[in-house]
Write a protein that holds these residues in place. Structure first.
Motif, PDB file in Angstrom:
ATOM      1  N   ALA A  53    -142.709 -21.473  32.894  1.00 40.82           N
ATOM      2  CA  ALA A  53    -142.311 -22.878  32.789  1.00 40.82           C
ATOM      3  C   ALA A  53    -141.378 -23.080  31.593  1.00 40.82           C
ATOM      4  O   ALA A  53    -140.438 -23.879  31.669  1.00 40.82           O
ATOM      5  N   HIS A  54    -141.612 -22.357  30.522  1.00 40.63           N
ATOM      6  CA  HIS A  54    -140.758 -22.482  29.340  1.00 40.63           C
ATOM      7  C   HIS A  54    -139.384 -21.865  29.542  1.00 40.63           C
ATOM      8  O   HIS A  54    -138.392 -22.396  29.047  1.00 40.63           O
ATOM      9  N   VAL A  55    -139.311 -20.731  30.243  1.00 41.99           N
ATOM     10  CA  VAL A  55    -138.019 -20.054  30.390  1.00 41.99           C
ATOM     11  C   VAL A  55    -137.283 -20.451  31.670  1.00 41.99           C
ATOM     12  O   VAL A  55    -136.121 -20.089  31.834  1.00 41.99           O
ATOM     13  N   ALA A  56    -137.913 -21.198  32.550  1.00 36.60           N
ATOM     14  CA  ALA A  56    -137.283 -21.580  33.826  1.00 36.60           C
ATOM     15  C   ALA A  56    -135.928 -22.273  33.653  1.00 36.60           C
ATOM     16  O   ALA A  56    -135.005 -21.973  34.415  1.00 36.60           O
ATOM     17  N   PRO A  57    -135.755 -23.179  32.682  1.00 35.19           N
ATOM     18  CA  PRO A  57    -134.439 -23.801  32.536  1.00 35.19           C
ATOM     19  C   PRO A  57    -133.322 -22.805  32.204  1.00 35.19           C
ATOM     20  O   PRO A  57    -132.162 -23.060  32.513  1.00 35.19           O
ATOM     21  N   SER A  58    -133.663 -21.680  31.618  1.00 37.74           N
ATOM     22  CA  SER A  58    -132.658 -20.661  31.306  1.00 37.74           C
ATOM     23  C   SER A  58    -132.283 -19.836  32.531  1.00 37.74           C
ATOM     24  O   SER A  58    -131.256 -19.156  32.530  1.00 37.74           O
ATOM     25  N   PHE A  59    -133.121 -19.872  33.558  1.00 39.58           N
ATOM     26  CA  PHE A  59    -132.894 -19.118  34.796  1.00 39.58           C
ATOM     27  C   PHE A  59    -133.050 -20.067  35.993  1.00 39.58           C
ATOM     28  O   PHE A  59    -133.958 -19.884  36.811  1.00 39.58           O
ATOM     29  N   PRO A  60    -132.181 -21.082  36.116  1.00 44.21           N
ATOM     30  CA  PRO A  60    -132.416 -22.114  37.135  1.00 44.21           C
ATOM     31  C   PRO A  60    -132.419 -21.605  38.574  1.00 44.21           C
ATOM     32  O   PRO A  60    -133.236 -22.058  39.375  1.00 44.21           O
ATOM     33  N   GLU A  61    -131.569 -20.648  38.895  1.00 50.31           N
ATOM     34  CA  GLU A  61    -131.536 -20.151  40.270  1.00 50.31           C
ATOM     35  C   GLU A  61    -132.756 -19.296  40.591  1.00 50.31           C
ATOM     36  O   GLU A  61    -133.338 -19.410  41.662  1.00 50.31           O
ATOM     37  N   LYS A  62    -133.136 -18.451  39.655  1.00 50.29           N
ATOM     38  CA  LYS A  62    -134.255 -17.538  39.889  1.00 50.29           C
ATOM     39  C   LYS A  62    -135.592 -18.264  39.881  1.00 50.29           C
ATOM     40  O   LYS A  62    -136.530 -17.849  40.549  1.00 50.29           O
ATOM     41  N   ALA A  63    -135.682 -19.352  39.112  1.00 48.14           N
ATOM     42  CA  ALA A  63    -136.969 -20.032  38.938  1.00 48.14           C
ATOM     43  C   ALA A  63    -137.086 -21.326  39.729  1.00 48.14           C
ATOM     44  O   ALA A  63    -138.042 -22.072  39.537  1.00 48.14           O
ATOM     45  N   LYS A  64    -136.160 -21.572  40.644  1.00 44.52           N
ATOM     46  CA  LYS A  64    -136.213 -22.856  41.348  1.00 44.52           C
ATOM     47  C   LYS A  64    -137.433 -22.988  42.262  1.00 44.52           C
ATOM     48  O   LYS A  64    -137.838 -24.089  42.612  1.00 44.52           O
ATOM     49  N   ALA A  65    -138.072 -21.870  42.615  1.00 39.15           N
ATOM     50  CA  ALA A  65    -139.264 -21.926  43.475  1.00 39.15           C
ATOM     51  C   ALA A  65    -140.543 -22.203  42.684  1.00 39.15           C
ATOM     52  O   ALA A  65    -141.568 -22.522  43.280  1.00 39.15           O
ATOM     53  N   LEU A  66    -140.494 -22.107  41.356  1.00 38.81           N
ATOM     54  CA  LEU A  66    -141.699 -22.257  40.549  1.00 38.81           C
ATOM     55  C   LEU A  66    -142.399 -23.595  40.742  1.00 38.81           C
ATOM     56  O   LEU A  66    -143.617 -23.616  40.982  1.00 38.81           O
ATOM     57  N   PRO A  67    -141.695 -24.729  40.686  1.00 40.46           N
ATOM     58  CA  PRO A  67    -142.416 -26.001  40.892  1.00 40.46           C
ATOM     59  C   PRO A  67    -143.131 -26.074  42.236  1.00 40.46           C
ATOM     60  O   PRO A  67    -144.280 -26.530  42.304  1.00 40.46           O
ATOM     61  N   ASP A  68    -142.482 -25.605  43.279  1.00 41.27           N
ATOM     62  CA  ASP A  68    -143.097 -25.652  44.613  1.00 41.27           C
ATOM     63  C   ASP A  68    -144.343 -24.770  44.688  1.00 41.27           C
ATOM     64  O   ASP A  68    -145.337 -25.150  45.316  1.00 41.27           O
ATOM     65  N   LEU A  69    -144.295 -23.602  44.048  1.00 42.78           N
ATOM     66  CA  LEU A  69    -145.463 -22.720  44.044  1.00 42.78           C
ATOM     67  C   LEU A  69    -146.630 -23.355  43.297  1.00 42.78           C
ATOM     68  O   LEU A  69    -147.775 -23.291  43.752  1.00 42.78           O
ATOM     69  N   LEU A  70    -146.343 -23.977  42.162  1.00 46.77           N
ATOM     70  CA  LEU A  70    -147.398 -24.618  41.382  1.00 46.77           C
ATOM     71  C   LEU A  70    -147.960 -25.836  42.110  1.00 46.77           C
ATOM     72  O   LEU A  70    -149.179 -26.036  42.144  1.00 46.77           O
ATOM     73  N   ILE A  71    -147.085 -26.621  42.707  1.00 47.54           N
ATOM     74  CA  ILE A  71    -147.528 -27.792  43.472  1.00 47.54           C
ATOM     75  C   ILE A  71    -148.387 -27.351  44.653  1.00 47.54           C
ATOM     76  O   ILE A  71    -149.434 -27.936  44.938  1.00 47.54           O
ATOM     77  N   GLY A  72    -147.957 -26.298  45.345  1.00 48.14           N
ATOM     78  CA  GLY A  72    -148.723 -25.782  46.477  1.00 48.14           C
ATOM     79  C   GLY A  72    -150.092 -25.294  46.063  1.00 48.14           C
ATOM     80  O   GLY A  72    -151.097 -25.568  46.735  1.00 48.14           O
ATOM     81  N   ALA A  73    -150.163 -24.570  44.940  1.00 49.08           N
ATOM     82  CA  ALA A  73    -151.458 -24.065  44.469  1.00 49.08           C
ATOM     83  C   ALA A  73    -152.382 -25.223  44.103  1.00 49.08           C
ATOM     84  O   ALA A  73    -153.571 -25.204  44.433  1.00 49.08           O
TER      85      ALA A  73
END
Length: 153
Positions: free
Chosen positions: A66-86
């Motif tokens: 979550a902290h480094v996601a803004p530095s890797f926007p394309e690679k980490a764009k799925a993170l919110p959806d994965l967390l919301i799904g969990a």
């Protein structure tokens, strides 16, 4: 302490340092991000098997990403959806510390404008049914601040 536990402890100890380096120079740390993402994927699968079991290493991995996601926007764009799904799928049986960690990671991602506010509102309203008063208060305060912030723009 077993050798595997020592290696895990060293990896955890180095996450804040790696986070700092990744934020300073994202291009140079792309492979490390991919490796951490792969580790997160495997931990997420284990978490889905036993969501009621707290895992500090999984929580630390989530916050790290979550902290480094803004530095890797394309690679980490799925993170919110994965967390919301969990959260959506397992919030009722999830350990309270894990639930809180996932919500804090979503709040951090949202504060950094990584996804639209409307994406988390359904799961936040589901979480209002939980018995965790501190979590409900945190979510309520975040929703109010987020809406106020959107109106200032």
């Amino acid at each position: 302490m077993a050798p595997d536990e020592e290696k895990e402890k060293e990896r955890i100890m180095s996450l804040p340092q790696l986070q700092n380096f990744m934020k300073r120079d994202p291009e140079a740390y792309g492979p490390e991000f991919d490796q951490q993402w792969s580790h997160f994927d495997s931990q997420m699968e284990m978490f889905k098997l036993k969501p009621q079991k707290p895992s500090s290493s999984f929580g630390e991995q989530v916050m790290f990403l979550a902290h480094v996601a803004p530095s890797f926007p394309e690679k980490a764009k799925a993170l919110p959806d994965l967390l919301i799904g969990a959260l959506s799928d397992h919030f009722e049986v999830m350990h309270s510390s894990m639930r809180s960690t996932l919500v804090q990671a979503l709040i951090l991602l949202r504060n950094r404008d990584q996804f639209p506010c409307a994406k988390t509102l359904p799961v936040y309203f589901k979480l209002f049914r939980s018995q965790d008063k501190a979590l409900r208060k945190s979510i309520f305060n975040h929703i109010v601040r987020d809406i106020a912030h959107m109106n200032q723009k």
